[in-house]
Write a protein that holds these residues in place. Structure first.
Motif, PDB file in Angstrom:
ATOM      1  N   HIS A  48       0.838  -1.193   0.000  1.00  0.00           N
ATOM      2  CA  HIS A  48       0.000   0.000   0.000  1.00  0.00           C
ATOM      3  C   HIS A  48       0.878   1.249   0.000  1.00  0.00           C
ATOM      4  O   HIS A  48       1.858   1.337   0.731  1.00  0.00           O
ATOM      5  N   GLY A  49       0.515   2.203  -0.834  1.00  0.00           N
ATOM      6  CA  GLY A  49       1.281   3.440  -0.921  1.00  0.00           C
ATOM      7  C   GLY A  49       2.409   3.382  -1.923  1.00  0.00           C
ATOM      8  O   GLY A  49       3.109   4.368  -2.125  1.00  0.00           O
ATOM      9  N   VAL A  50       2.598   2.236  -2.558  1.00  0.00           N
ATOM     10  CA  VAL A  50       3.665   2.075  -3.542  1.00  0.00           C
ATOM     11  C   VAL A  50       3.087   2.236  -4.948  1.00  0.00           C
ATOM     12  O   VAL A  50       2.025   1.694  -5.256  1.00  0.00           O
ATOM     13  N   ILE A  51       3.770   2.988  -5.784  1.00  0.00           N
ATOM     14  CA  ILE A  51       3.316   3.205  -7.156  1.00  0.00           C
ATOM     15  C   ILE A  51       3.685   1.992  -8.001  1.00  0.00           C
ATOM     16  O   ILE A  51       4.861   1.674  -8.179  1.00  0.00           O
ATOM     17  N   LEU A  52       2.689   1.321  -8.535  1.00  0.00           N
ATOM     18  CA  LEU A  52       2.917   0.122  -9.345  1.00  0.00           C
ATOM     19  C   LEU A  52       2.404   0.367 -10.764  1.00  0.00           C
ATOM     20  O   LEU A  52       1.198   0.441 -10.991  1.00  0.00           O
ATOM     21  N   HIS A  53       3.321   0.490 -11.691  1.00  0.00           N
ATOM     22  CA  HIS A  53       2.945   0.689 -13.084  1.00  0.00           C
ATOM     23  C   HIS A  53       2.768  -0.670 -13.770  1.00  0.00           C
ATOM     24  O   HIS A  53       3.014  -1.719 -13.177  1.00  0.00           O
ATOM     25  N   ASP A  54       2.348  -0.655 -15.027  1.00  0.00           N
ATOM     26  CA  ASP A  54       2.023  -1.892 -15.737  1.00  0.00           C
ATOM     27  C   ASP A  54       3.184  -2.884 -15.756  1.00  0.00           C
ATOM     28  O   ASP A  54       2.995  -4.089 -15.576  1.00  0.00           O
ATOM     29  N   THR A  55       4.393  -2.378 -15.978  1.00  0.00           N
ATOM     30  CA  THR A  55       5.555  -3.273 -16.038  1.00  0.00           C
ATOM     31  C   THR A  55       5.769  -3.970 -14.704  1.00  0.00           C
ATOM     32  O   THR A  55       6.068  -5.167 -14.645  1.00  0.00           O
ATOM     33  N   CYS A  56       5.585  -3.223 -13.621  1.00  0.00           N
ATOM     34  CA  CYS A  56       5.724  -3.802 -12.283  1.00  0.00           C
ATOM     35  C   CYS A  56       4.674  -4.882 -12.048  1.00  0.00           C
ATOM     36  O   CYS A  56       4.970  -5.951 -11.504  1.00  0.00           O
TER      37      CYS A  56
END
Length: 211
Positions: free
Chosen positions: A32-40
């Motif tokens: 929670h609070g972590v930016i997760l983009h598509d690649t991640c």
């Protein structure tokens, strides 16, 4: 591992996520609070697909759109038991949630709890896909929270989740191997105070009504 408590707010690398997800010792991963983009998310899905992973509890925030590979991986996992997804305020596309429900229809049966937190109100069409999944396919999932959903399918969701907690999956899997006595002792007696449960098991195996 809790990313917020450990001061890891911000972005993480895709390779790190894959390593964490496929760890043979890590059982909890809270992002929670972590930016997760598509690649991640794609790498996270690959990690979850590793048969040696020990992960049992996963929490993460999803930006609008989600990830179809992640939905498929969550449905195929054989170790994950608890899933908590928080959807962003801008969430408007139900494609990911419907894909998750369809993936859980083919689940191997490890997920017991799925909690989806969102400020958006999910529509009946999305909830109906989860009902279909529970009614005909997934007999293992015991707890499902679809945000603040209170629509027409809510009673159906509650009903099938209750049956799953009453271990209907066990009786489906062992239908021909259980004696009538075991059906009564392990199926009917535990639900003797629940008319819906009694009716379901009698309908499932009418031979229980015979002499």
């Amino acid at each position: 591992m809790d990313a917020v408590e450990d001061g890891l707010l911000g972005g993480v690398t895709p390779s790190t996520l894959q390593c964490l997800a496929q760890s043979t010792t890590l059982e909890q991963l809270h992002l929670h609070g972590v930016i997760l983009h598509d690649t991640c998310l794609t790498q996270l899905a690959l990690g979850l697909g590793n048969r040696s992973t020990a992960l049992k509890d996963l929490s993460l925030d999803l930006l609008a759109g989600g990830s179809l590979p992640l939905a498929q991986a969550l449905g195929a996992t054989t170790t994950l038991q608890r899933l908590h997804l928080t959807l962003t305020h801008s969430w408007t596309d139900a494609t990911f949630l419907k894909a998750l429900a369809q993936a859980l229809s083919h689940s191997r049966g490890s997920l017991l709890t799925v909690k989806i937190g969102t400020c958006a109100v999910l529509d009946d069409a999305t909830a109906a896909v989860f009902v279909e999944m529970l009614q005909h396919h997934n007999h293992v999932l015991e707890e499902l929270q679809l945000g603040r959903y209170r629509g027409i399918w809510k009673p159906h969701l509650t009903y099938y989740l209750k049956l799953n907690r009453q271990k209907r999956g066990y009786f489906h899997a062992n239908f021909t191997r259980l004696t009538k006595q075991r059906w009564i002792e392990e199926g009917l007696i535990p639900v003797r105070h629940d008319l819906e449960g009694i009716f379901y098991f009698l309908q499932m195996n009418p031979i229980l009504l015979s002499e």
